[in-house]
Design a protein around this motif. Sequence first.
Motif, short mmCIF file in Angstrom:
data_model
loop_
_atom_site.label_atom_id
_atom_site.label_comp_id
_atom_site.label_asym_id
_atom_site.label_seq_id
_atom_site.Cartn_x
_atom_site.Cartn_y
_atom_site.Cartn_z
N SER A 284 47.27 23.65 41.66
CA SER A 284 47.54 24.66 40.71
C SER A 284 46.63 25.89 40.94
O SER A 284 45.52 25.42 41.86
CB SER A 284 47.36 24.04 39.14
N SER A 285 46.60 26.82 40.55
CA SER A 285 45.50 27.82 41.01
C SER A 285 45.22 28.80 39.90
O SER A 285 45.87 28.79 38.77
CB SER A 285 46.06 28.75 42.09
N LEU A 286 44.01 29.69 39.97
CA LEU A 286 43.77 30.57 38.86
C LEU A 286 44.53 31.84 38.81
O LEU A 286 44.74 32.41 37.80
CB LEU A 286 42.52 30.94 38.99
N LEU A 287 44.64 32.34 39.91
CA LEU A 287 45.41 33.81 39.98
C LEU A 287 46.31 34.07 41.36
O LEU A 287 45.95 33.69 42.28
CB LEU A 287 44.18 34.77 40.32
N HIS A 288 47.38 34.79 41.01
CA HIS A 288 48.44 35.18 42.07
C HIS A 288 48.59 36.75 41.56
O HIS A 288 48.98 36.84 40.46
CB HIS A 288 49.71 34.28 42.03
N SER A 289 48.24 37.70 42.45
CA SER A 289 48.40 39.01 42.23
C SER A 289 49.15 39.73 43.39
O SER A 289 48.75 39.68 44.67
CB SER A 289 47.08 39.63 42.09
N GLU A 290 50.11 40.62 42.91
CA GLU A 290 50.92 41.37 44.07
C GLU A 290 50.69 42.81 43.80
O GLU A 290 51.47 43.63 44.30
CB GLU A 290 52.49 41.12 43.79
N TRP A 291 49.85 43.12 43.04
CA TRP A 291 49.57 44.55 42.35
C TRP A 291 49.11 45.47 43.58
O TRP A 291 48.39 45.15 44.37
CB TRP A 291 48.50 44.64 41.35
N ASP A 292 50.01 46.74 43.44
CA ASP A 292 49.52 47.59 44.56
C ASP A 292 48.50 48.65 44.04
O ASP A 292 48.18 49.50 45.11
CB ASP A 292 50.89 48.38 44.99
N ASP A 293 48.00 48.54 43.00
CA ASP A 293 47.06 49.57 42.31
C ASP A 293 46.40 48.90 41.32
O ASP A 293 46.52 47.82 40.87
CB ASP A 293 47.83 50.60 41.90
N GLY A 294 45.27 49.67 40.82
CA GLY A 294 44.56 49.36 39.48
C GLY A 294 43.38 48.49 39.57
O GLY A 294 42.82 48.49 40.87
N ASN A 295 43.11 47.59 39.00
CA ASN A 295 41.66 46.85 38.93
C ASN A 295 42.19 45.35 38.27
O ASN A 295 42.80 45.22 37.30
CB ASN A 295 40.62 47.36 38.02
N TYR A 311 40.03 21.40 45.83
CA TYR A 311 40.76 22.41 45.51
C TYR A 311 41.32 23.07 46.98
O TYR A 311 40.69 23.37 47.98
CB TYR A 311 40.18 23.38 44.61
N GLY A 312 42.70 23.71 46.62
CA GLY A 312 43.16 24.55 47.75
C GLY A 312 43.08 26.02 47.47
O GLY A 312 41.99 26.54 46.89
N THR A 313 44.02 26.67 47.63
CA THR A 313 44.18 28.13 47.48
C THR A 313 43.97 28.50 45.83
O THR A 313 44.85 28.06 45.17
CB THR A 313 45.26 28.79 47.83
N MET A 314 42.77 28.94 45.18
CA MET A 314 42.67 29.25 43.93
C MET A 314 43.11 30.64 43.55
O MET A 314 43.24 31.10 42.39
CB MET A 314 41.52 29.09 43.42
N ILE A 315 42.88 31.57 44.62
CA ILE A 315 43.10 33.12 44.35
C ILE A 315 44.04 33.49 45.38
O ILE A 315 43.67 33.63 46.53
CB ILE A 315 41.67 33.82 44.27
N ASP A 316 45.22 33.96 45.23
CA ASP A 316 46.37 34.46 46.23
C ASP A 316 46.56 35.88 45.90
O ASP A 316 46.95 36.25 44.87
CB ASP A 316 47.35 33.55 45.84
N ILE A 317 46.00 36.56 46.75
CA ILE A 317 46.07 37.84 46.85
C ILE A 317 47.12 38.66 47.86
O ILE A 317 47.12 38.47 48.87
CB ILE A 317 44.85 38.98 47.00
N ARG A 318 48.09 39.41 47.33
CA ARG A 318 49.31 40.10 48.31
C ARG A 318 49.04 41.57 48.20
O ARG A 318 49.58 42.16 47.08
CB ARG A 318 50.68 39.59 47.72
#
Length: 531
Positions: A284-295, A311-318
């Motif tokens: 399981s993980s903390l964050l998955h984000s696909e946002w193209d803008d913002g903060n 732990y494996g991937t905890m923060i996944d940023i696309r």
Amino acid sequence: MGALDSATYVAQQKALHGGRLVLDAARDGSTPATAAFRAAMAQAKAARTAVPGAPDVVTPSPKVIDLQPGIYTIDQAQAMMGAEAPSAQTRGLHFRGASSGTTTIVFSASSAGVMCQSSWWQNVRFSGVTFVCSASAAGSTFLRLDNTSDSNAGQDYLFDDVSWIGPWKYLVDPHGVNNASEMRFISCEAHGLQDDGAWLHIGDTDTSDQMLNFWFFGCKLWSTSASVVDIAKGGSVHIYGLDASDWGKSGSGVLFKLRGSTHARGVTQFHAQGVRVELKSATSSLLHSEWDDGNVSLQADMGSQADVYTYGTMIDIRLGNANGAAYRFHDSVLAGKIAVQTGLGAWSHAYSITVEDSTWLQAQRPSDVVVADASGMDLGAPVTFIRCRPEGYSSALEGGFAVWDATVGRGQMALPTTKRSIRLTDVWGGLASASTSTVHLPVGAIITGFRALSPAGATSDTDGGTFALKALDGTSIGTAVVAGPTAAGYSAGGDLPKPFLCSSQALATVKVTTDMTSTPHDAQVIIEGYW
């Protein structure tokens, strides 16, 4: 009480309480109170009154429905809100219980459904109530807002001292084209939600970026793998204090899901502070984000189970083929990996992913943390670590000191970096002993200089000698030759003839040795470069 028609119920309540409704219904946990709730809501709808001088603003009267201590049972969907079917914007409604755990409402429908549904109610408050989803109604939604046009706009909901227990799937699930926004959760708890559910869910279809402004203050999410937020539209989420305990055991949970790569400006803001996660799965993980803008910013402590799970991937940023949001993780205790996926040609964009003032468990170098996701057909993106540190030093890495002030990763043609230096001494200020003179630089660091320095008068020693900088595998990086007498002080070494690239973990592990028989306590050894 037995079932009453609406007119009789209203007459009794108005006579007793002057327009304030005290729900007089069975509270034994088995006798349905469905009719009483329907009658109360019918009266709230009927009492809608225009405010003089403001014809577009309306208010119900009475607007407070008092719920006494006990266990109420509702066995039909939309009986608490929705069956009254208002047809105009109506402001002001308060379901007021004695306290969470003292006043309990059980949703015991025979199948999954919606307990509360609204298109018109605004400025609604729920306080001091526990809502239980029975097994027969597993997968139900607590509140669904359906804003199908600009004329209806269910919004401004406040939940204060409210808890949800049982297999709810979604607690708040807005739909439609208009607001369904401005929601606050204060000292609220969700316990045992379905693993594939979410506290706040905004789906891919029949939703809008108008769905925004959600605030959480001092809340709890326990014994589930459900998300706090799973949003494909809208945003502007702010969390101040959250405890997620016994969380993530399914192995596929994501605490925060920020989906969708195209959003309106002014929407893509996500900030979470004071998050504690008792994460009971390696996947399981903390964050998955696909946002193209913002903060996006996160301050969290996930250390409580780090001695149990690797732990494996905890923060996944696309990031796609765009700048992406600006990410900042700060003042945290974290573990696992940061996986960054970019689109083809994304190297031409300026990314911002920063980790500040944090301890990273289960890793010795920042380059151990950052993973490029090749499925996006590019090389990932750099991550900058500022004043960070690992938990400790592994004997497999021969002790020494790990350097976490660094920018690591590739995939950006204009890569912001910093010229840095490491000063290596013992506790007295002199050259460190052989067992502590090892430095674990990030993989990808470039060493450009090596110097040995001492002020005059620091020692009476007359010998000179050589300081050597080598990689773990014995590769020579640089030398600094000191001519005696050392009592006169010295400045030896300087820029390397050729820069040295720490292209592997072995080459990024460097050690300083010397053949000098005596080194002054004020001696300094400095490694310079870019990382």
